[in-house]
Design a protein around this motif. Structure first.
Motif, PDB file in Angstrom:
ATOM      1  N   ALA A 203      41.725 -37.852  22.830  1.00 51.38           N
ATOM      2  CA  ALA A 203      41.845 -36.970  21.715  1.00 51.38           C
ATOM      3  C   ALA A 203      41.137 -35.876  22.024  1.00 51.38           C
ATOM      4  CB  ALA A 203      41.588 -37.547  20.477  1.00 51.38           C
ATOM      5  N   ASP A 204      41.729 -34.739  22.344  1.00 51.69           N
ATOM      6  CA  ASP A 204      40.961 -33.338  22.809  1.00 51.69           C
ATOM      7  C   ASP A 204      40.745 -32.517  21.564  1.00 51.69           C
ATOM      8  OD1 ASP A 204      43.298 -32.253  22.692  1.00 51.69           O
ATOM      9  OD2 ASP A 204      43.478 -31.780  24.811  1.00 51.69           O
ATOM     10  N   LYS A 205      40.182 -31.446  21.464  1.00 51.08           N
ATOM     11  CA  LYS A 205      39.812 -30.417  20.483  1.00 51.08           C
ATOM     12  C   LYS A 205      41.004 -30.038  20.182  1.00 51.08           C
ATOM     13  CE  LYS A 205      37.865 -27.079  23.647  1.00 51.08           C
ATOM     14  NZ  LYS A 205      36.532 -26.278  23.571  1.00 51.08           N
TER      15      LYS A 205
ATOM     16  N   LYS B 247      36.955 -39.099  25.207  1.00 48.37           N
ATOM     17  CA  LYS B 247      37.517 -39.175  26.511  1.00 48.37           C
ATOM     18  C   LYS B 247      36.874 -40.246  27.210  1.00 48.37           C
ATOM     19  CE  LYS B 247      34.779 -36.304  28.718  1.00 48.37           C
ATOM     20  NZ  LYS B 247      34.151 -35.254  29.698  1.00 48.37           N
TER      21      LYS B 247
ATOM     22  N   ASP C 271      33.493 -31.667  17.972  1.00 48.11           N
ATOM     23  CA  ASP C 271      33.882 -30.312  18.346  1.00 48.11           C
ATOM     24  C   ASP C 271      33.314 -29.315  17.316  1.00 48.11           C
ATOM     25  OD1 ASP C 271      34.795 -28.027  19.736  1.00 48.11           O
ATOM     26  OD2 ASP C 271      36.840 -28.364  18.819  1.00 48.11           O
TER      27      ASP C 271
ATOM     28  N   THR D   6      42.560 -33.075  17.577  1.00 55.41           N
ATOM     29  CA  THR D   6      41.869 -33.387  16.684  1.00 55.41           C
ATOM     30  C   THR D   6      41.292 -32.566  15.327  1.00 55.41           C
ATOM     31  OG1 THR D   6      39.483 -33.524  17.821  1.00 55.41           O
ATOM     32  CG2 THR D   6      40.949 -35.524  18.004  1.00 55.41           C
TER      33      THR D   6
ATOM     34  N   TRP E  13      41.572 -37.779  28.436  1.00 60.61           N
ATOM     35  CA  TRP E  13      41.309 -37.476  27.277  1.00 60.61           C
ATOM     36  C   TRP E  13      42.256 -38.326  26.259  1.00 60.61           C
ATOM     37  CZ3 TRP E  13      37.366 -33.955  25.366  1.00 60.61           C
ATOM     38  CH2 TRP E  13      36.718 -33.468  26.415  1.00 60.61           C
TER      39      TRP E  13
ATOM     40  N   ASN F  11      36.573 -34.299  16.114  1.00 63.89           N
ATOM     41  CA  ASN F  11      36.043 -35.243  17.135  1.00 63.89           C
ATOM     42  C   ASN F  11      36.997 -35.301  18.377  1.00 63.89           C
ATOM     43  OD1 ASN F  11      33.572 -36.074  15.569  1.00 63.89           O
ATOM     44  ND2 ASN F  11      35.346 -36.882  14.035  1.00 63.89           N
ATOM     45  N   THR F  12      36.269 -35.523  19.533  1.00 59.81           N
ATOM     46  CA  THR F  12      37.162 -35.646  20.680  1.00 59.81           C
ATOM     47  C   THR F  12      36.687 -37.045  21.183  1.00 59.81           C
ATOM     48  OG1 THR F  12      35.236 -34.660  22.156  1.00 59.81           O
ATOM     49  CG2 THR F  12      36.917 -33.319  21.221  1.00 59.81           C
TER      50      THR F  12
END
Length: 145
Positions: A60-62, A71, A143, A65, A58, A68-69
């Motif tokens: 950028a995960d929820k 992965k 997300d 951010t 990841w 948006n994510t």
């Protein structure tokens, strides 16, 4: 005067909607603890999560951010991360390396690197490794919290 009543009502509604939108924008979540150090994420295999089909990383995960994510998934030959499925969010895949089999609403296509794949909201979709080497791709998703 009655001729102009619908027009006056429409203007009043427009002004009210603009005021409500302005209040929403003012109270929108403002980024809090974002720094140059935590906004740059270089791939680190030691931080990757092992899965049954390979691993995921990841960027950028929820939890990090606003909406948006991002992965990266690495899938071993002949495997997929999960069966075709659907969800209310739209989703993008971007193929970095390998050969992908992309399923969308009953049809399948095989693609290679530098190809983007779009999954509209609520569509049946899935991706699997159709090659003899690892498949590496990015997943970009909004997300819906």
């Amino acid at each position: 005067m009655k001729i102009f009543s619908p027009l006056i009502a429409a203007v009043f509604i427009m002004l009210f909607q603009q005021k409500m939108y302005a209040q929403k924008v003012e109270t929108a979540k403002v980024p809090g603890n974002y720094t140059i150090e935590n906004c740059v994420n270089e791939f680190d295999l030691a931080q990757a999560k092992k899965t049954n089909s390979g691993y995921q990383y990841w960027f950028a995960d929820k939890k990090f951010t606003e909406e948006n994510t991002l992965k990266m998934s690495i899938v071993e030959p002949g495997k997929s991360t999960h069966a075709p499925h659907r969800h209310p969010e739209e989703e993008f895949f971007y193929i970095l390396e390998g050969k992908a089999s992309f399923y969308l609403n009953g049809k399948t296509v095989e693609v290679g690197p530098n190809t983007s794949l779009y999954c509209p909201p609520n569509s049946d979709h899935g991706i699997s490794n159709a090659g003899d080497k690892d498949l590496k791709y990015l997943v970009i998703k909004k997300d819906l919290r």
